[in-house]
Design a protein around this motif. Structure first.
Motif, short mmCIF file in Angstrom:
data_model
loop_
_atom_site.label_atom_id
_atom_site.label_comp_id
_atom_site.label_asym_id
_atom_site.label_seq_id
_atom_site.Cartn_x
_atom_site.Cartn_y
_atom_site.Cartn_z
N ASP A 47 0.93 -1.27 0.15
CA ASP A 47 0.09 0.05 0.11
C ASP A 47 0.68 1.19 -0.03
O ASP A 47 2.17 1.28 0.31
CB ASP A 47 -0.87 -0.05 1.23
N PRO A 48 0.22 2.56 -0.28
CA PRO A 48 0.99 3.59 -0.42
C PRO A 48 1.74 4.00 0.73
O PRO A 48 3.01 4.52 0.90
CB PRO A 48 0.20 4.63 -0.59
N TYR A 49 1.40 3.76 1.99
CA TYR A 49 2.03 4.06 3.21
C TYR A 49 3.30 2.96 3.62
O TYR A 49 4.28 3.69 3.74
CB TYR A 49 1.10 3.66 4.69
N ALA A 50 3.11 1.83 3.16
CA ALA A 50 4.15 0.72 3.45
C ALA A 50 5.16 1.24 2.16
O ALA A 50 6.65 1.16 2.38
CB ALA A 50 3.69 -0.43 3.06
N ARG A 51 4.86 1.54 1.07
CA ARG A 51 5.95 1.99 -0.18
C ARG A 51 6.43 3.11 0.41
O ARG A 51 7.98 3.21 0.46
CB ARG A 51 4.97 2.33 -1.40
N ARG A 52 5.92 4.28 0.90
CA ARG A 52 6.56 5.57 1.54
C ARG A 52 7.66 4.97 2.48
O ARG A 52 8.81 5.76 2.61
CB ARG A 52 5.82 6.40 2.09
N ALA A 53 7.38 3.89 3.39
CA ALA A 53 8.05 3.78 4.59
C ALA A 53 9.37 3.00 3.87
O ALA A 53 10.38 3.22 4.67
CB ALA A 53 7.42 2.80 5.44
N ILE A 54 9.25 2.06 3.09
CA ILE A 54 10.48 1.49 2.32
C ILE A 54 11.55 2.70 1.82
O ILE A 54 12.46 2.33 1.86
CB ILE A 54 9.75 0.29 1.28
N TRP A 55 10.64 3.54 1.09
CA TRP A 55 11.40 4.40 0.31
C TRP A 55 12.17 5.39 1.24
O TRP A 55 13.32 5.61 1.05
CB TRP A 55 10.93 5.14 -0.85
N ASP A 56 11.57 5.69 2.40
CA ASP A 56 12.04 6.51 3.46
C ASP A 56 13.35 5.57 4.06
O ASP A 56 14.79 6.33 4.24
CB ASP A 56 11.20 6.91 4.52
N LEU A 57 13.27 4.41 4.17
CA LEU A 57 14.65 3.69 4.63
C LEU A 57 15.41 3.73 3.59
O LEU A 57 16.79 3.70 3.98
CB LEU A 57 13.93 2.25 4.92
N LEU A 58 15.32 3.52 2.39
CA LEU A 58 16.24 3.44 1.36
C LEU A 58 17.03 4.77 1.37
O LEU A 58 17.88 5.02 1.15
CB LEU A 58 15.66 3.33 -0.06
N ILE A 59 16.24 5.87 1.40
CA ILE A 59 16.72 7.30 1.19
C ILE A 59 17.71 7.49 2.70
O ILE A 59 18.91 7.88 2.23
CB ILE A 59 15.76 8.18 1.18
N LYS A 60 17.35 7.00 3.82
CA LYS A 60 18.02 7.01 5.10
C LYS A 60 19.63 6.32 5.00
O LYS A 60 20.42 6.81 5.10
CB LYS A 60 17.42 6.60 6.06
N TYR A 61 19.55 5.18 4.14
CA TYR A 61 20.77 4.43 4.07
C TYR A 61 21.46 4.66 2.83
O TYR A 61 22.72 4.37 2.90
CB TYR A 61 20.61 2.92 4.07
N LYS A 62 20.92 5.20 2.15
CA LYS A 62 21.90 5.89 0.84
C LYS A 62 22.60 6.82 1.17
O LYS A 62 23.73 7.02 0.62
CB LYS A 62 20.64 6.19 -0.40
N LYS A 63 22.48 7.56 2.19
CA LYS A 63 23.39 8.76 2.76
C LYS A 63 24.72 8.08 3.37
O LYS A 63 25.75 8.64 3.23
CB LYS A 63 22.70 9.56 3.82
N GLY A 64 24.88 6.85 3.70
CA GLY A 64 25.97 6.29 4.21
C GLY A 64 26.97 5.72 3.16
O GLY A 64 26.66 6.44 1.96
N GLU A 65 27.67 4.75 3.41
CA GLU A 65 28.29 4.31 2.35
C GLU A 65 27.85 3.02 1.72
O GLU A 65 28.28 2.06 1.13
CB GLU A 65 29.81 3.55 2.92
N LEU A 66 26.58 2.96 1.68
CA LEU A 66 25.76 2.03 1.01
C LEU A 66 25.53 1.96 -0.33
O LEU A 66 25.31 3.18 -0.97
CB LEU A 66 24.49 1.80 1.69
N THR A 67 25.83 0.74 -1.21
CA THR A 67 25.43 0.75 -2.63
C THR A 67 24.23 0.03 -2.75
O THR A 67 24.02 -1.13 -2.31
CB THR A 67 26.46 0.03 -3.51
N TYR A 68 23.17 0.65 -3.19
CA TYR A 68 21.86 0.08 -3.26
C TYR A 68 21.48 -0.23 -4.80
O TYR A 68 21.39 0.91 -5.48
CB TYR A 68 20.63 0.69 -2.76
N THR A 69 21.15 -1.47 -5.00
CA THR A 69 20.65 -1.64 -6.53
C THR A 69 19.28 -1.94 -6.43
O THR A 69 19.25 -3.20 -5.78
CB THR A 69 21.75 -2.71 -7.19
N GLY A 70 18.38 -1.20 -6.99
CA GLY A 70 17.16 -1.68 -7.06
C GLY A 70 16.46 -1.93 -8.36
O GLY A 70 16.71 -1.36 -9.45
#
Length: 90
Positions: A47-70
């Motif tokens: 659902d849209p709420y869960a989607r936003r929570a997941i993307w917020d988590l991805l944005i949060k961890y993207k700020k570090g040294e994480l390489t995210y491939t999605g």
């Protein structure tokens, strides 16, 4: 890991909804402390709420040294990525 599931901490995974399971799987990918995380359509079927929570988590961890491939079907959501590759016809 803040994915909005603190009240479900002692619940069996089988009792979670599909969106909760998806948020849990994304949180587990980050919990190991990996420097590279590959997620295949992490927001599909939620659902849209869960989607936003997941993307917020991805944005949060993207700020570090994480390489995210999605991989995502949603070009709007891909705007959160550092680099985007679009596949066409397969």
């Amino acid at each position: 890991m803040d994915v909005g599931l603190p009240t479900k901490r002692h619940c069996a995974v089988e009792t979670l909804s599909g969106g909760m399971k998806r948020k849990l799987s994304v949180a587990m990918a980050f919990a190991a402390g990996s420097r590279t995380v590959i997620l295949d359509e992490p927001t599909a079927g939620v659902d849209p709420y869960a989607r936003r929570a997941i993307w917020d988590l991805l944005i949060k961890y993207k700020k570090g040294e994480l390489t995210y491939t999605g991989i995502t079907e949603n070009i709007i959501l891909s705007g959160n990525c550092t680099r985007v590759i679009q596949f066409s016809l397969g």
